[in-house]
Design a protein around this motif. Structure first.
Motif, mmCIF file in Angstrom:
data_model
loop_
_atom_site.group_PDB
_atom_site.id
_atom_site.type_symbol
_atom_site.label_atom_id
_atom_site.label_comp_id
_atom_site.label_asym_id
_atom_site.label_seq_id
_atom_site.Cartn_x
_atom_site.Cartn_y
_atom_site.Cartn_z
ATOM 1 N N PRO A 127 6.385 -54.017 31.020
ATOM 2 C CA PRO A 127 6.319 -52.723 30.342
ATOM 3 C C PRO A 127 5.857 -52.848 28.884
ATOM 4 C CG PRO A 127 8.610 -53.345 30.736
ATOM 5 C CD PRO A 127 7.762 -54.320 31.479
ATOM 6 N N LEU A 128 6.071 -54.022 28.262
ATOM 7 C CA LEU A 128 5.585 -54.226 26.894
ATOM 8 C C LEU A 128 4.054 -54.152 26.863
ATOM 9 C CD1 LEU A 128 5.993 -54.899 23.899
ATOM 10 C CD2 LEU A 128 6.054 -57.326 24.518
ATOM 11 N N TYR A 129 3.410 -54.802 27.825
ATOM 12 C CA TYR A 129 1.942 -54.731 27.910
ATOM 13 C C TYR A 129 1.477 -53.281 28.064
ATOM 14 C CZ TYR A 129 0.521 -59.652 28.222
ATOM 15 O OH TYR A 129 0.233 -60.963 27.930
ATOM 16 N N ALA A 130 2.173 -52.526 28.930
ATOM 17 C CA ALA A 130 1.787 -51.126 29.174
ATOM 18 C C ALA A 130 1.946 -50.308 27.890
ATOM 19 C CB ALA A 130 2.640 -50.534 30.289
ATOM 20 N N LEU A 131 3.041 -50.544 27.166
ATOM 21 C CA LEU A 131 3.296 -49.806 25.929
ATOM 22 C C LEU A 131 2.255 -50.174 24.861
ATOM 23 C CD1 LEU A 131 5.123 -47.891 24.338
ATOM 24 C CD2 LEU A 131 6.611 -49.826 23.814
ATOM 25 N N LEU A 132 1.970 -51.458 24.719
ATOM 26 C CA LEU A 132 0.963 -51.897 23.735
ATOM 27 C C LEU A 132 -0.410 -51.328 24.091
ATOM 28 C CD1 LEU A 132 1.998 -55.658 23.251
ATOM 29 C CD2 LEU A 132 2.394 -53.767 21.655
ATOM 30 N N GLY A 133 -0.690 -51.249 25.396
ATOM 31 C CA GLY A 133 -1.973 -50.698 25.849
ATOM 32 C C GLY A 133 -2.133 -49.231 25.479
ATOM 33 N N CYS A 134 -1.015 -48.503 25.392
ATOM 34 C CA CYS A 134 -1.079 -47.098 24.941
ATOM 35 C C CYS A 134 -1.200 -47.037 23.419
ATOM 36 C CB CYS A 134 0.177 -46.341 25.377
ATOM 37 S SG CYS A 134 0.300 -46.101 27.162
ATOM 38 N N LEU A 135 -0.458 -47.905 22.727
ATOM 39 C CA LEU A 135 -0.457 -47.868 21.259
ATOM 40 C C LEU A 135 -1.826 -48.152 20.660
ATOM 41 C CD1 LEU A 135 2.931 -49.633 20.345
ATOM 42 C CD2 LEU A 135 2.367 -47.205 20.113
ATOM 43 N N GLU A 136 -2.662 -48.919 21.371
ATOM 44 C CA GLU A 136 -3.967 -49.259 20.786
ATOM 45 C C GLU A 136 -4.857 -48.027 20.591
ATOM 46 O OE1 GLU A 136 -6.748 -51.030 24.285
ATOM 47 O OE2 GLU A 136 -4.850 -52.071 24.055
ATOM 48 N N HIS A 137 -4.476 -46.918 21.207
ATOM 49 C CA HIS A 137 -5.255 -45.679 21.059
ATOM 50 C C HIS A 137 -4.639 -44.720 20.036
ATOM 51 C CE1 HIS A 137 -7.584 -46.970 24.488
ATOM 52 N NE2 HIS A 137 -6.458 -47.192 25.129
ATOM 53 N N CYS A 138 -3.569 -45.172 19.358
ATOM 54 C CA CYS A 138 -2.830 -44.278 18.452
ATOM 55 C C CYS A 138 -2.897 -44.767 17.009
ATOM 56 C CB CYS A 138 -1.350 -44.253 18.844
ATOM 57 S SG CYS A 138 -1.068 -43.731 20.534
#
Length: 350
Positions: free
Chosen positions: A197-208
């Protein structure tokens, strides 16, 4: 439907409202004035990826439900939109939709329109971020996964119970970072959640865009990671990408920390910097160090691929072209020569 040669003209004629998002590098909205200028070839496309504009175009009649096209449009060597391709796509639209753009298309029309060479399917993370961003922009509620993801990031469900957390829920939280204490919720969860889930969360943060406090928490994880014997290069790469929207001094610090450590010089890392953190490369000394480290990989294909991609970005184009024509530091000149020598040697050895 009159013959039109631009998407904006099509929407204007149909009385539709619309929004355009770039989905190539980071999911971000393109200002309407900027997109109209791109369509008129008055400016290059701002965020090209591999010589294409990857766009999500949402449009809706007043009070209606948005309909979305995911378009991949070719750009010329200056980054300008290819008008022949756009005209071609608009012919597909006309053939599929007939006179009305405002009626909800039926199945046959949808299939007819989908069957063209200019549409593409975004990756799951970009799709989730786009949907979260569009619903937020339109003032619509977040998806059904939002509450569950909030409870999970609060630690209420147990950190190992992440299988039920939808990517869409994480995307909704990241887009709504300013609301309901979500930025704090993310920050506190970072040190607890398992790798998946850390990878998934970081993958979203890169667009913010992320605030200084959250960037600092990410930097702490990055520093801990780099002190380990077995550095997880993929996690370092994900942490780097998550800094794409961090305050510029933090992003610079992180990139310089990576470039100082040869053991972190890996294809994934270079691609992460070029693909997400390219804004830091507008700093000429960071750009030189990046290109020297890249050339020292002795991988001409990788160098060429990254250079060709970066030179299309309007903020970097001038600096990269001057370096190509030899106006550069002795260190970069030597690194380029070493790379060419190594590549030539390898070719001879085969």
């Amino acid at each position: 439907m009159q013959t039109v040669h631009a998407l904006t003209a099509l929407f204007d004629q149909a009385g539709c409202q619309f929004s355009v998002y770039d989905l190539g590098r980071r999911v971000c909205r393109l200002e309407e004035a900027s997109f109209r200028a791109v369509e008129a070839n008055q400016q290059p496309y701002p965020h090209p990826l591999r010589q294409y504009a990857h766009m999500a175009v949402a449009f809706w009649p007043p009070g209606g439900t948005p309909w979305v096209w995911f378009l991949k449009m070719p750009l010329d060597e200056r980054g300008l939109l290819n008008h022949t391709a756009m005209g071609d796509f608009l012919q597909y639209v006309s053939a599929a939709m007939g006179e009305s753009l405002t009626a909800t298309p039926n199945k046959a029309q949808r299939e007819k329109l989908a069957n063209n060479p200019y549409t593409f399917t975004p990756t799951d993370d970009k799709m989730a971020m786009f949907h979260a961003t569009l619903t937020y922009q339109l003032g619509h509620p977040a998806s059904q996964y939002y509450d569950y993801a909030q409870h999970y990031l609060n630690g209420e469900l147990g950190w190992d119970n992440w299988q039920g957390v939808g990517l869409q829920g994480l995307a909704d939280i990241c887009v709504r970072m300013q609301a309901q204490n979500n930025a704090t919720r993310i920050r506190k969860a970072l040190n607890n959640i398992p790798t998946m889930p850390l990878y998934a969360l970081l993958g979203c943060l890169e667009h913010c865009d992320i605030n200084a406090k959250l960037a600092e928490s990410l930097r702490e994880i990055f520093t801990q990671m780099c002190q380990r014997q077995d550095v997880d290069l993929f996690l370092v790469s994900a942490l780097l990408r998550a800094h794409a929207g961090a305050p510029s001094d933090t992003a610079h610090w992180l990139i310089e920390a990576v470039l100082e450590r040869p053991e972190l010089h890996h294809r994934e890392i270079f691609v992460a910097i070029a693909g997400r953190c390219w804004r830091s490369l507008a700093n000429e000394s960071v750009l030189d160090r990046f290109l020297i480290a890249l050339a020292d990989q002795h991988d001409a294909a990788l160098f060429q691929q990254i250079y060709t991609d970066l030179v299309m970005l309007p903020p970097l184009r001038g600096a990269l072209l001057t370096r190509l024509h030899g106006h550069t530091s002795p260190a970069l000149t030597q690194a380029m020569a070493r790379m060419q020598q190594a590549v030539t040697q390898t070719t001879h050895d085969h």
